[in-house]
Design an enzyme around this catalytic site. Structure first.
Site, short mmCIF file in Angstrom:
data_model
loop_
_atom_site.label_atom_id
_atom_site.label_comp_id
_atom_site.label_asym_id
_atom_site.label_seq_id
_atom_site.Cartn_x
_atom_site.Cartn_y
_atom_site.Cartn_z
N HIS A 34 43.26 13.84 -35.23
CA HIS A 34 43.21 12.67 -36.12
C HIS A 34 44.60 12.27 -36.65
CE1 HIS A 34 40.03 10.45 -38.69
NE2 HIS A 34 41.10 9.72 -38.60
N ASP B 193 33.39 4.75 -31.95
CA ASP B 193 34.50 5.55 -32.45
C ASP B 193 34.18 6.10 -33.83
OD1 ASP B 193 37.68 6.01 -32.08
OD2 ASP B 193 37.21 5.60 -34.20
N TYR C 198 34.68 11.03 -41.19
CA TYR C 198 33.92 9.84 -41.62
C TYR C 198 32.56 10.24 -42.19
CZ TYR C 198 37.28 7.26 -38.65
OH TYR C 198 38.41 6.75 -38.06
N LYS D 168 36.86 12.85 -33.74
CA LYS D 168 38.22 13.30 -34.05
C LYS D 168 38.21 14.58 -34.88
CE LYS D 168 39.31 8.39 -34.47
NZ LYS D 168 38.20 7.76 -35.21
N1 LIG Z 1 42.57 7.24 -36.13
C1 LIG Z 1 42.74 6.81 -37.35
O1 LIG Z 1 43.52 7.37 -38.14
C2 LIG Z 1 41.96 5.63 -37.81
C3 LIG Z 1 42.25 5.03 -39.05
C4 LIG Z 1 41.51 3.91 -39.43
C5 LIG Z 1 40.52 3.44 -38.61
N2 LIG Z 1 40.23 4.05 -37.41
C6 LIG Z 1 39.15 3.56 -36.54
O2 LIG Z 1 39.38 2.18 -36.27
C7 LIG Z 1 38.22 1.44 -36.65
C8 LIG Z 1 38.59 0.04 -37.08
O3 LIG Z 1 39.53 0.06 -38.14
P1 LIG Z 1 39.17 -0.34 -39.65
O4 LIG Z 1 37.74 -0.05 -39.91
O5 LIG Z 1 40.19 0.32 -40.51
O6 LIG Z 1 39.49 -1.89 -39.74
P2 LIG Z 1 39.12 -3.24 -38.93
O7 LIG Z 1 38.16 -2.98 -37.86
O8 LIG Z 1 40.42 -3.89 -38.61
O9 LIG Z 1 38.47 -4.11 -40.09
C9 LIG Z 1 37.23 -3.79 -40.62
C10 LIG Z 1 36.97 -4.75 -41.78
O10 LIG Z 1 36.84 -6.08 -41.30
C11 LIG Z 1 35.55 -6.60 -41.66
N3 LIG Z 1 35.10 -7.40 -40.50
C12 LIG Z 1 34.61 -6.96 -39.33
N4 LIG Z 1 34.36 -7.98 -38.49
C13 LIG Z 1 34.69 -9.11 -39.14
C14 LIG Z 1 34.64 -10.47 -38.81
N5 LIG Z 1 34.20 -10.88 -37.61
N6 LIG Z 1 35.06 -11.38 -39.73
C15 LIG Z 1 35.51 -10.98 -40.94
N7 LIG Z 1 35.59 -9.69 -41.31
C16 LIG Z 1 35.18 -8.76 -40.43
C17 LIG Z 1 34.69 -5.40 -41.94
O11 LIG Z 1 33.72 -5.69 -42.90
P3 LIG Z 1 32.12 -5.44 -42.70
O12 LIG Z 1 31.92 -4.04 -42.20
O13 LIG Z 1 31.61 -5.65 -44.10
O14 LIG Z 1 31.67 -6.48 -41.74
C18 LIG Z 1 35.71 -4.42 -42.51
O15 LIG Z 1 35.93 -4.68 -43.89
C19 LIG Z 1 37.61 2.30 -37.77
O16 LIG Z 1 36.29 1.93 -38.09
C20 LIG Z 1 37.77 3.66 -37.16
O17 LIG Z 1 36.77 3.89 -36.19
C21 LIG Z 1 40.95 5.13 -37.02
#
Ligand SMILES: NC(=O)c1ccc[n+]([C@@H]2O[C@H](COP(=O)([O-])OP(=O)(O)OC[C@H]3O[C@@H](n4cnc5c(N)ncnc54)[C@H](OP(=O)(O)O)[C@@H]3O)[C@@H](O)[C@H]2O)c1
Length: 298
Positions: free
Chosen positions: A110, A47, A52, A77
């Site tokens: 998005h 994704d 990004y 997106k």
């Molecule tokens: N459509 C939208 O508006 C929108 C908005 C936000 C996000 N997204 C998508 O959703 C994806 C996921 O959301 P997100 O990146 O906001 O947050 P998330 O996946 O909930 O959390 C990511 C965070 O958690 C850490 N992490 C990952 N695995 C872990 C584990 N096993 N133990 C402890 N910490 C861990 C990562 O750090 P490290 O990388 O340092 O491991 C990072 O800081 C995004 O990457 C993006 O593709 C979409």
């Protein structure tokens, strides 16, 4: 290798239920090695998004991986400032070029940006891309039931996916009920609480996870899977990428699923879709990302 369960979208397309999110993964080595590590472990859904700034690295990793294109599910997106019929078609071509692909599996709006009033004409361009077979499925992000009603009232293709902020502290029941009633698959972003969040330090998650020999992150990812959500945790660390994928050998009990309801404080970590800004230009938004001014993109 590819044993990820799939969901069937409303047009029959199969989508892996677990994928890798790459928001905040830097273009180049960081995102390439994360995507390669994920594909190696067995992830097949990636994704990304134009804003990004890492579609090029994602595409390079895909090319290097040797995984057949038809086994992959690539989502990208359309950024807010590219909404509008012609701008959407142009932005899509640029994303496709950066990714080095000849089709996208899922293309998403998005943010709804309701104040700009362009979601319907943008969606008509999405319908065009879909009928031209440049995308296998089209969907939206951050749409409330009200935004979805507006969109569906004036357009023909029902979105296949609505990707929204969703985790145990923000369970989005109203949006999930609406989407279920209309055949729209819900996909969870910030599924483990996001980069700045502290969801994973909730004692209840450790307590439940310990029963199964799983970490808080694995417990939360399992909660998404058992709620029939598509889930895209982000990490750039190969050990965590593997950890987040190791969730198919246990099942949370009904009692544990119920206990996790107590975590729902209806608190977001990201922006409110009704008020998310009307569209910082793509290049500027990407520059802000590089400087760490990431609030524009949440
Ligand atoms: N459509 C939208 O508006 C929108 C908005 C936000 C996000 N997204 C998508 O959703 C994806 C996921 O959301 P997100 O990146 O906001 O947050 P998330 O996946 O909930 O959390 C990511 C965070 O958690 C850490 N992490 C990952 N695995 C872990 C584990 N096993 N133990 C402890 N910490 C861990 C990562 O750090 P490290 O990388 O340092 O491991 C990072 O800081 C995004 O990457 C993006 O593709 C979409």
């Amino acid at each position: 290798m590819n044993d990820v369960p799939t969901v069937t979208l409303n047009n029959g397309v199969q989508m892996p239920q677990l994928g890798l999110g790459v928001w905040q993964a830097k273009d180049g080595e960081e995102v390439e090695s994360a995507v390669l590590a994920a594909l190696e472990v067995g992830y097949r859904l990636i994704d990304t998004a134009a804003v990004y700034g890492n579609e090029t690295g994602v595409g390079r990793a895909i090319a290097k991986s040797g995984v057949p294109r038809d086994e992959l599910f690539v989502t990208t997106k359309l950024w807010n400032s590219d909404q509008g019929y012609d701008k959407t078609l142009d932005a899509f071509d640029k994303s496709l070029t950066r990714l080095g692909l000849d089709y996208i599996d899922l293309y998403l709006i998005h943010w709804p940006v309701p104040a700009a009033g362009k979601m319907v004409e943008t969606w008509r361009a999405f319908e065009q891309l879909y009928s031209d077979k440049k995308v296998r499925a089209i969907g939206v992000c951050n749409f409330t039931p009200q935004h979805l009603e507006l969109l569906m009232h004036d357009t023909a293709v029902v979105p296949a996916v609505n990707q929204v902020e969703l985790h145990p502290r923000f369970t989005q029941q109203e949006t999930r009920d609406f989407c279920k009633a209309h055949g729209i698959q819900v996909e969870s972003w910030s599924p483990i609480g996001g980069g700045g969040g502290d969801l994973l330090s909730e004692p209840l998650l450790k307590e439940i996870g310990d029963k199964y020999g799983k970490s808080p992150a694995q417990t939360v990812i399992r909660w998404h899977l058992q709620n029939e959500l598509v889930v895209i945790p982000k990490s750039t660390h190969s050990a965590r990428i593997a950890e987040n994928f190791d969730v198919f050998d246990f099942e949370l009990s009904d009692d544990d699923m119920s206990a996790m309801r107590s975590l729902d404080t209806k608190s977001r970590v990201g922006a409110d879709p009704d008020t998310m800004n009307a569209g910082v230009p793509l290049g500027l938004a990407q520059f802000a990302h590089k400087l760490g001014l990431v609030k524009w993109r949440k």
